[in-house]
Design an enzyme around this catalytic site. Structure first.
Site, mmCIF file in Angstrom:
data_model
loop_
_atom_site.group_PDB
_atom_site.id
_atom_site.type_symbol
_atom_site.label_atom_id
_atom_site.label_comp_id
_atom_site.label_asym_id
_atom_site.label_seq_id
_atom_site.Cartn_x
_atom_site.Cartn_y
_atom_site.Cartn_z
ATOM 1 N N LYS A 58 0.847 -1.208 0.000
ATOM 2 C CA LYS A 58 0.000 0.000 0.000
ATOM 3 C C LYS A 58 0.876 1.249 0.000
ATOM 4 O O LYS A 58 2.068 1.168 0.340
ATOM 5 C CB LYS A 58 -0.896 -0.026 1.239
ATOM 6 C CG LYS A 58 -0.123 -0.061 2.548
ATOM 7 C CD LYS A 58 -1.024 -0.409 3.725
ATOM 8 C CE LYS A 58 -0.251 -0.352 5.023
ATOM 9 N NZ LYS A 58 -1.052 -0.779 6.166
ATOM 10 N N ARG A 152 -10.900 -0.264 14.862
ATOM 11 C CA ARG A 152 -10.754 0.543 13.653
ATOM 12 C C ARG A 152 -11.702 -0.013 12.588
ATOM 13 O O ARG A 152 -12.619 0.670 12.157
ATOM 14 C CB ARG A 152 -9.292 0.510 13.180
ATOM 15 C CG ARG A 152 -9.032 1.345 11.945
ATOM 16 C CD ARG A 152 -7.560 1.426 11.599
ATOM 17 N NE ARG A 152 -6.969 0.145 11.200
ATOM 18 C CZ ARG A 152 -5.712 0.002 10.777
ATOM 19 N NH1 ARG A 152 -4.906 1.051 10.689
ATOM 20 N NH2 ARG A 152 -5.245 -1.184 10.435
ATOM 21 N N TYR A 285 13.006 31.394 3.614
ATOM 22 C CA TYR A 285 11.731 32.003 3.987
ATOM 23 C C TYR A 285 11.738 32.475 5.438
ATOM 24 O O TYR A 285 12.234 31.774 6.324
ATOM 25 C CB TYR A 285 10.594 30.991 3.835
ATOM 26 C CG TYR A 285 10.147 30.759 2.415
ATOM 27 C CD1 TYR A 285 9.650 31.823 1.650
ATOM 28 C CD2 TYR A 285 10.201 29.495 1.846
ATOM 29 C CE1 TYR A 285 9.227 31.600 0.347
ATOM 30 C CE2 TYR A 285 9.782 29.272 0.545
ATOM 31 C CZ TYR A 285 9.288 30.335 -0.199
ATOM 32 O OH TYR A 285 8.870 30.121 -1.474
ATOM 33 N N MET A 334 9.039 23.985 -0.490
ATOM 34 C CA MET A 334 8.259 22.944 -1.164
ATOM 35 C C MET A 334 9.139 22.086 -2.081
ATOM 36 O O MET A 334 8.983 20.863 -2.145
ATOM 37 C CB MET A 334 7.116 23.580 -1.970
ATOM 38 C CG MET A 334 6.148 22.547 -2.531
ATOM 39 S SD MET A 334 4.825 23.280 -3.494
ATOM 40 C CE MET A 334 3.832 24.046 -2.236
HETATM 41 C C1 LIG Z 1 -0.271 -1.584 6.866
HETATM 42 C C2 LIG Z 1 -0.801 -2.821 7.467
HETATM 43 C C3 LIG Z 1 0.057 -3.907 7.702
HETATM 44 C C4 LIG Z 1 1.544 -3.829 7.548
HETATM 45 O O1 LIG Z 1 2.070 -3.282 8.731
HETATM 46 P P1 LIG Z 1 3.620 -3.167 9.054
HETATM 47 O O2 LIG Z 1 3.646 -2.777 10.474
HETATM 48 O O3 LIG Z 1 4.188 -2.144 8.151
HETATM 49 O O4 LIG Z 1 4.220 -4.514 8.815
HETATM 50 C C5 LIG Z 1 -0.522 -5.083 8.161
HETATM 51 N N1 LIG Z 1 -1.849 -5.177 8.388
HETATM 52 C C6 LIG Z 1 -2.696 -4.145 8.191
HETATM 53 C C7 LIG Z 1 -4.142 -4.331 8.452
HETATM 54 C C8 LIG Z 1 -2.198 -2.935 7.744
HETATM 55 O O5 LIG Z 1 -3.037 -1.910 7.573
#
Ligand SMILES: *Cc1c(COP(=O)(O)O)cnc(C)c1O
Length: 393
Positions: A58, A152, A285, A334
């Site tokens: 991801k 969550r 800046y 930036m």
């Molecule tokens: C992002 C994620 C992972 C991976 O987590 P890491 O700590 O980077 O290994 C695993 N499970 C879920 C549900 C996640 O959202």
């Protein structure tokens, strides 16, 4: 700066450069394929044969580039992935990534056709969402998320009847069931006790399913820290993210880690100009850096839009140039950043500056940057900008 017009090496003409490894460009990520392969082998060795790595690719594989990393992982025989969004899954499929792709996040019903079209596996967020998926009317592959205490996503583990009910929904092809351990990274009694309760809660659901005669779906509980700290709960998959990329979330964890992981990503840019500033002047800046004695300063072609945290401003962060450390002065902009190179007289325009990685004997790790910026490596890496070129070395 006199780049030769057809010279893609980025050589300055004044210094020897390793042309093979120096890309043309303003700011880029170098990916170490050997490090990735090594991390895969180290992590696979931790798992029983019955458990596969399901890399979390991801957020552009935590900034590394999702397609690049997933292709390499396919080459290494890895055929399970998890992503956050349906668009990320579609991008992998359009780039011919093979295997199972689990979407860990919410997919809007208008996009359910993509799940079907690209053979993606959707996470069931809760009972209501299971009904929504089922109502789509076409068979969809899913993994059920069970909420064992993080609160969550996932159907609450106590709601066993609702979970059993999902197995009766005719359009859901339930291939997996998982939970997420929300305190598995800290080995304090309170966290251990909580994690153990999450694990117990999950297995209560599993046992109930089996008692009711349902086939056991593929199970998974571990992410990176789960693999390290709770190896006994390896099931069908380990959803490994940060560790695969060769770092842990904090400097301390990385130092204490028993595994010899190697960082996959380096972040580099170029010095674009070098100039002298004089007492009484200010740099950047907001006149944040007041010059008290004559200094040589260099501008770098990278900024917060590339993922360099603005909180590294005013000396909080540093970079490596010619094997030496140069503090960031003034505010990170930036697209550009200014550093003090008074102590490194050999610096000229065209030189490479390392934001994450090694230069000579010196190293700045993603964990160093995270610490300086008051965050974790996961955030630093996943915010690497889309403008950065990504190349294998
Ligand atoms: C992002 C994620 C992972 C991976 O987590 P890491 O700590 O980077 O290994 C695993 N499970 C879920 C549900 C996640 O959202």
């Amino acid at each position: 700066m006199d780049y030769k017009s057809n010279d893609k090496s980025g050589g300055t003409g004044t210094k020897p450069v390793n042309k093979k490894n120096v890309p043309w460009g303003r700011a880029w990520i170098e990916l170490d394929g050997a490090a990735l392969r090594y991390n895969v082998s180290v992590l696979e060795a931790l798992l029983p044969d019955t458990c596969e790595l399901m890399p979390a690719v991801k957020a552009e594989a935590y900034g590394h580039g999702a397609v690049l990393i997933s292709k390499e992982l396919n080459q290494l025989g890895i055929y399970s992935f998890c992503v956050a969004t349906v668009a990320e899954g579609v991008e992998l499929r359009r780039n011919k990534i093979k295997g199972e792709i689990l979407i860990l996040g919410y997919t809007y019903p208008e996009d359910f056709y993509l799940l079907h079209q690209y053979q993606l596996i959707q996470t069931v967020m809760d009972y209501e969402y299971a009904q929504t998926l089922n109502d789509y009317g076409k068979k969809l592959k899913v993994h059920i998320a069970v909420d064992t205490g993080m609160h969550r996503i996932g159907e609450r583990c106590e709601n066993i009847d609702e979970i059993l009910d999902m197995f009766e929904m005719e359009n859901l092809i339930i291939e997996g069931m998982f939970t997420h351990l929300s305190a598995d990274d800290v080995m304090e009694p309170r966290d251990i006790e909580f994690t153990r309760s999450q694990i117990r809660n999950f297995y209560k659901v599993v046992d109930k399913l089996e008692a009711e005669g349902y086939p056991r779906p593929r199970l998974h509980l571990q992410s990176s820290y789960g693999m390290l700290n709770y190896p006994e709960v390896a099931e069908s998959y380990a959803r490994v993210g940060i560790a695969l990329y060769g770092v842990l979330s904090t400097q301390k964890d990385t130092e204490n880690c028993k595994l010899p992981l190697k960082p996959v990503l380096s972040l580099k840019t170029r010095v674009t100009t070098v100039r002298t500033v004089y007492p009484g002047e200010a740099v950047g800046y907001g006149m944040q850096y007041q010059v008290e004695e004559e200094k040589r300063i260099a501008s770098l072609a990278i900024g917060y839009a590339d993922g360099l945290p603005r909180s590294l401003s005013n000396g909080a962060g540093e970079v490596l140039i010619c094997g030496c450390r140069a503090p960031i002065i003034g505010r990170v902009c930036m697209d550009q950043t200014i550093v003090d190179v008074t102590q490194i007289p050999e610096v000229t325009a065209g030189d490479i500056a390392v934001l994450i990685g090694t230069s000579g004997e010196e190293e700045i790790s993603a964990a160093d940057v995270a610490e300086q910026a008051g965050t974790i490596t996961n955030e630093i890496l996943s915010r690497m900008g889309s403008r950065l070129e990504r190349i294998w070395i």
